[in-house]
Design an enzyme around this catalytic site. Structure first.
Site, PDB file in Angstrom:
ATOM      1  N   ASN A 105       0.866  -1.178   0.000  1.00 37.95           N
ATOM      2  CA  ASN A 105       0.000   0.000   0.000  1.00 37.95           C
ATOM      3  C   ASN A 105       0.900   1.225   0.000  1.00 37.95           C
ATOM      4  OD1 ASN A 105      -1.750   2.081   0.616  1.00 37.95           O
ATOM      5  ND2 ASN A 105      -2.274   1.331   2.670  1.00 37.95           N
ATOM      6  N   TRP A 106       0.920   1.903  -1.126  1.00 38.10           N
ATOM      7  CA  TRP A 106       1.836   3.044  -1.250  1.00 38.10           C
ATOM      8  C   TRP A 106       1.289   4.330  -0.628  1.00 38.10           C
ATOM      9  CZ3 TRP A 106       4.240   2.611  -6.902  1.00 38.10           C
ATOM     10  CH2 TRP A 106       5.060   1.470  -6.932  1.00 38.10           C
ATOM     11  N   LYS A 107       0.053   4.301  -0.189  1.00 48.59           N
ATOM     12  CA  LYS A 107      -0.546   5.475   0.464  1.00 48.59           C
ATOM     13  C   LYS A 107      -0.342   6.730  -0.397  1.00 48.59           C
ATOM     14  CE  LYS A 107      -0.028   3.115   4.815  1.00 48.59           C
ATOM     15  NZ  LYS A 107       0.181   3.157   6.255  1.00 48.59           N
ATOM     16  N   HIS A 164      -9.331   0.912   5.020  1.00 45.66           N
ATOM     17  CA  HIS A 164      -8.041   1.067   5.723  1.00 45.66           C
ATOM     18  C   HIS A 164      -8.240   1.982   6.945  1.00 45.66           C
ATOM     19  CE1 HIS A 164      -3.939   2.282   6.606  1.00 45.66           C
ATOM     20  NE2 HIS A 164      -3.579   1.156   6.005  1.00 45.66           N
ATOM     21  N   GLU A 186      -6.583   4.343   8.124  1.00 42.82           N
ATOM     22  CA  GLU A 186      -6.367   5.774   7.898  1.00 42.82           C
ATOM     23  C   GLU A 186      -7.604   6.415   7.275  1.00 42.82           C
ATOM     24  OE1 GLU A 186      -2.687   5.349   5.765  1.00 42.82           O
ATOM     25  OE2 GLU A 186      -1.733   4.685   7.620  1.00 42.82           O
ATOM     26  N   GLU A 209      -5.176  -5.392  10.496  1.00 40.87           N
ATOM     27  CA  GLU A 209      -4.143  -4.387  10.743  1.00 40.87           C
ATOM     28  C   GLU A 209      -4.398  -3.699  12.084  1.00 40.87           C
ATOM     29  OE1 GLU A 209      -2.148  -3.072   6.871  1.00 40.87           O
ATOM     30  OE2 GLU A 209      -3.902  -1.810   7.129  1.00 40.87           O
ATOM     31  N   GLY A 255       2.779   1.766  10.860  1.00 38.55           N
ATOM     32  CA  GLY A 255       3.749   2.853  10.722  1.00 38.55           C
ATOM     33  C   GLY A 255       4.449   3.207  12.025  1.00 38.55           C
ATOM     34  N   SER A 268       3.699  -2.606  10.203  1.00 37.47           N
ATOM     35  CA  SER A 268       5.158  -2.694  10.377  1.00 37.47           C
ATOM     36  C   SER A 268       5.749  -4.026   9.928  1.00 37.47           C
ATOM     37  CB  SER A 268       5.552  -2.378  11.828  1.00 37.47           C
ATOM     38  OG  SER A 268       5.152  -1.063  12.159  1.00 37.47           O
ATOM     39  N   GLY A 326       2.932  -1.303   4.256  1.00 32.27           N
ATOM     40  CA  GLY A 326       2.931   0.127   3.950  1.00 32.27           C
ATOM     41  C   GLY A 326       4.345   0.607   3.689  1.00 32.27           C
ATOM     42  N   GLY A 327       4.958   1.173   4.704  1.00 34.60           N
ATOM     43  CA  GLY A 327       6.293   1.787   4.593  1.00 34.60           C
ATOM     44  C   GLY A 327       7.304   0.978   3.797  1.00 34.60           C
TER      45      GLY A 327
END
Ligand code: PGA
Length: 253
Positions: A11-13, A97, A99, A169, A175, A215, A236-237
């Site tokens: 997920n590149w956000k 998600h 966020e 998640e 993150g 993470s 993610g990251g």
């Protein structure tokens, strides 16, 4: 993990311009060309979907989006429909998600409508659930997940959900560098699978893929994937770097 095919999703956000996205996707295609028995998916921002689609089209990397709107079309400024995603080459879509729930008013009800629209248009929904730190600390994890799953999948039959992917998640692990231990994750995945069993039956419970997210890094993926009910990861990251993400994809090597 039974005979479920693992899915490693990135997920590149809100990261990467078109040219940055193309560059990362190119590297990723090269680095994961040898990946066998695993599905790989990346979800760039909407603006980069078309260009990244060109890069991944003959590879084993699938394209996904990070959100959609449930209406077919209309005066909904700023929104993107399932058909529009399909037209860029998307096969998956991340829905609900944390966020989006936290910053953009996503609720179990809107999640439900989005999953319905995805399924109707043959997109594979990656349906995210997860508890906050407070909820975990006050022993509400299972209650919260039960409610998210129940409401998110309200009105569906087992047949509707054949392609559905669930992503667990824990919000406190996104993150933050804090990962759920593989035992904590396994316990929760097993619980989610038991909920699917109770509501939709054994066949779906056995075949549905449940990803872990929060993470995930090259150094913890193997331990997570060794768990019986963990069928992949939503990253993610660490998915922003082709190098790091490919190490996660190639966790078996
Ligand atoms: P993270 O994000 O890997 O950076 O923790 C996971 C996610 O939000 O899907």
């Amino acid at each position: 993990m039974g005979n479920r095919r693992p899915l490693i999703a990135g997920n590149w956000k809100m990261y990467k311009t078109c040219s940055e996205a193309v560059e990362t996707a190119r590297q990723l295609v090269k680095l994961t060309a040898a990946a066998a028995d695993v599905d790989v998916m990346i979800a760039p921002p909407f603006t980069a979907l078309s260009v990244v689609s060109e890069v991944v089209k003959d590879s084993n990397v699938f394209l996904g989006a990070q959100n959609l709107f449930w209406e077919k079309e209309g005066a909904f400024t700023g929104q993107i429909s399932a058909a529009m995603l399909i037209s860029t080459g998307c096969r998956h879509v991340i829905i609900g998600h944390s966020e989006r729930r936290q910053y953009f008013g996503e609720t179990d009800e809107t999640v439900n409508k989005k999953i319905r629209s995805a399924i109707k248009n043959d997109l594979i929904p990656v349906f995210c659930v997860g508890e906050t730190e407070n909820e975990r600390e006050s022993n509400q994890t299972f209650t919260v997940l039960d409610k998210q799953l129940h409401n998110g999948l309200e009105g569906f039959s087992a047949g509707d959900l054949e392609t559905l992917v669930i992503a667990y998640e824990p919000v406190w692990a996104i993150g933050t560098g804090k990962t759920a231990t593989s035992d904590q994750a396994q316990e929760t995945h097993q619980f989610l699978r038991s909920l699917v069993d109770k509501r939709f039956g054994n066949v779906l419970a056995k075949s549905i893929r449940i990803l872990y997210g929060g993470s995930v890094k090259p150094n913890n993926i193997a331990e997570l994937m060794a768990m019986a009910d963990i069928d992949g990861a939503l990253v993610g990251g660490a998915s922003l770097s082709a190098e790091m993400f490919s190490q996660i994809v190639l966790y078996k090597e």
